[in-house]
Design an enzyme around this catalytic site. Sequence first.
Site, short mmCIF file in Angstrom:
data_model
loop_
_atom_site.label_atom_id
_atom_site.label_comp_id
_atom_site.label_asym_id
_atom_site.label_seq_id
_atom_site.Cartn_x
_atom_site.Cartn_y
_atom_site.Cartn_z
N GLU A 1 1.61 0.30 -4.91
CA GLU A 1 1.17 1.60 -5.40
C GLU A 1 2.36 2.55 -5.43
OE1 GLU A 1 -3.33 2.35 -4.05
OE2 GLU A 1 -1.95 2.14 -2.36
N ASP B 1 0.84 -1.18 0.00
CA ASP B 1 0.00 0.00 0.00
C ASP B 1 0.89 1.25 0.00
OD1 ASP B 1 -2.74 1.23 0.51
OD2 ASP B 1 -1.62 1.99 2.24
#
Length: 820
Positions: A462, A425
């Site tokens: 990400e 993340d």
Amino acid sequence: MAGPPHHRLAQEPRRPRPPPPSRPRARPHHAHPLPGGGLAKYPRLAPTHDAFRVDADEKTERTALRGRLVAETDGGVSTGVQIPGVLDDLYARAATTAHLGPTFRNGRPTLSVWAPTAKNVALDLDGRTVAMRRDAATGVWSATGPAAWTGKPYRYAVTVFAPAAGKVVTNHVTDPYSTALTADSARSLVTDLADPALAPAGWQRLRKPKAVPLRDAQIQELHVRDFSARGDYLAFTDRRSAGMRHLKQLADAGTSYVHLLPVFDFATVPERRAGQATPPCDLAALPADSDEQQKCVGRTAARDAYNWGYDPLHYTVPEGSYASDPDGPRRTLEFRRMVGGLADAGLRTVMDVVYNHTAASGQDEKSVLDRIVPGYYHRLLDDGTVATSTCCANTAPEHAMMGKLVVDSVVTWAKEYKVDGFRFDLMGHHPKANILAVRKALDALTPAKDGVDGKSVILYGEGWNFGEVANDARFVQATQKNMAGTGVATFSDRSRDAIRGGGPFDADPRVQGFASGLFTAPNDSPANGSPDEQRARLLHAQDLIKVGLTGNLAGYRFTDSTGRDVRGADVDYNGSPAGYAAAPGDALSYADAHDNETLYDALAYKLPRSTPPADRARAQVLALAAAALSQGPSLSQAGTDLLRSKSLDRNSYDSGDWFNAIHFDCADGNGFGRGLPPARDNADKWQYARPLLADPGLRPGCGPVTAASAAYRDLLRIRTTEKTFGLATAEAVQAALSFPLSGRDETPGVVTMRLGDLVVVLNAAPDARTQRVAALAGTDYALHPVQAHGSDPVVRTASYAAGSGTFTVPGRTAAVFRRS
């Protein structure tokens, strides 16, 4: 701040303020300016800050760090001191090799915690206090006990100066390296993950599906509770359930990984079932466009069983709310059974990991790291506050011991839980060096030594570039451009936005793109512009999709829609290069994920409202095809092939089962029309959402749902059996892949790709289009056998005329032809 070669304090000018009259004063140490600025390690500070060397020896520095530190000028300007740099200078070399948390030798446990600034650390074990020994070189406190400690609850009593409290406190804190917990994370448990009692039958001999290289990975992103109303790990062991039958179908078609949204211990869900609230309303009885559902769900959202889980509490323990008994190590056993259940279905397991922030910091009861070494584990801004650009308290993996925690945690999941991949993340908030250290540590794991092949573990994340770390301000980030060529993939927003239309933060959600009717089936939104503007935007979206089909290669050369000879990096994406990858596998393609509206909901906003359900389903499959038929890995949100809707909710992280459940039985609908989505993140879109939700024509029924799912599986079979979709190098892609009709005269709404012996035509227009490739005249092609004998009667009408090299493809269809 502090850093080598001398310990430095970077001072921001402050207004003079007198010290509190009762503040205890240690012997002052003077600081001397360093020549040349001395801030090479902190280049962001160099233009506006000065660096000083403190006239103290190392022993004095270590002692001083265990109390309150203040920097003052002769003029009375006073400021606190940020200590991570000096802690790393003094302790990191020795501490990063230490074994932390519970370790066992001959059945005897040792508990160890890094707390270099603590005045004292004691062990609260099963209701009694045990002294701990401090190692001066590492700053690690430890205690060794008898085998009888095993299974006992414990916490650390850490006596330390806490800036958030402004005084010395004694914090009773769980272990950051916990391997097991009591319910609601109240206590750590002395647990050996090698205990045979925690291994399900056949665990040591568990056979996984054959490892798939990252460049060929086909990934389903899935939330445990969305998957099953049971909301537990064991749901993945029930082969007869509708969910597991569906996953097995996808695996048989070519899906290789299930990516689980956070399943580590997180902070926001009561772990005991008895303590979980449910909405006190008859939600099903309310109108499809009512605001009452979201109000009712909101009343219990903070106490229900649902949250995405992006609020880490303990990084290396399975979440307790998904276990049949959260009070103890049963969650370990059942997590392992889940991994085994997915493997039995032909799927490998990816974990979504969130090391970039914690649920809380300071003296908050949900703060673990910051109550043990205050001011170290989190990234501080110049004024001493914790950065929160990630939404919460940002961690600082650039600090040695936070970086170590990331590496150690990932290795534990890979070794002890047989996890096959990790999705990071907000990976751009990590240093590139930290992610490469994870890769190196995994690569060192071998089946003979560790029971797993670490080289087969995939990594992606990400790579967004924003916040206080943006543009490599503090370190070289793990962003899209920086991770190219590392073997770690980043999500590509380029083709995502081109496929869907617009962007995640549009004020008007009706902005169209390639698959949603831009120019070819315009809606009535003024945000789309004039027909000429739409045509120009569509052709540029097609260029972005072409770059995506190459795997987002920066160096791939082709003719763009303006007739120019360009590289992927020359194509513009909101001011950045569209192509940034060095090799296939650097970029991960997707059309939707848990963030933002589901693909069905995005198309509900964007397609003309009169579009029939069957055509909506075709547009959805076309959008999925643009991602799945690209070079490199692709991901889809679980349920997207079933036209999954969240009733237009763009951020359903705390929206409960009502808005989030996947409906595997199409008789239950697809989730559309379950009320207006929660006002929290959607109220500004209600004016657009209300008439759609009230329209029964947007509820697809079983026919379109079944057709879309079967057509997607056909595409997966083609993608995973035709080797040219998984080329290994940029050179191989350049040689095998081309866009023969790209240029000034290309067809708006159609992308035609030649790939070895294949020709792929993506026709987003609502009616049939022909594509004449003169160079192929006289060469025999036929619709790919999977589609020619597949589930979709419409694609079976696609045709090819060898004499002219002309392909004819029905509207809203992805057709693959193979040389015969």
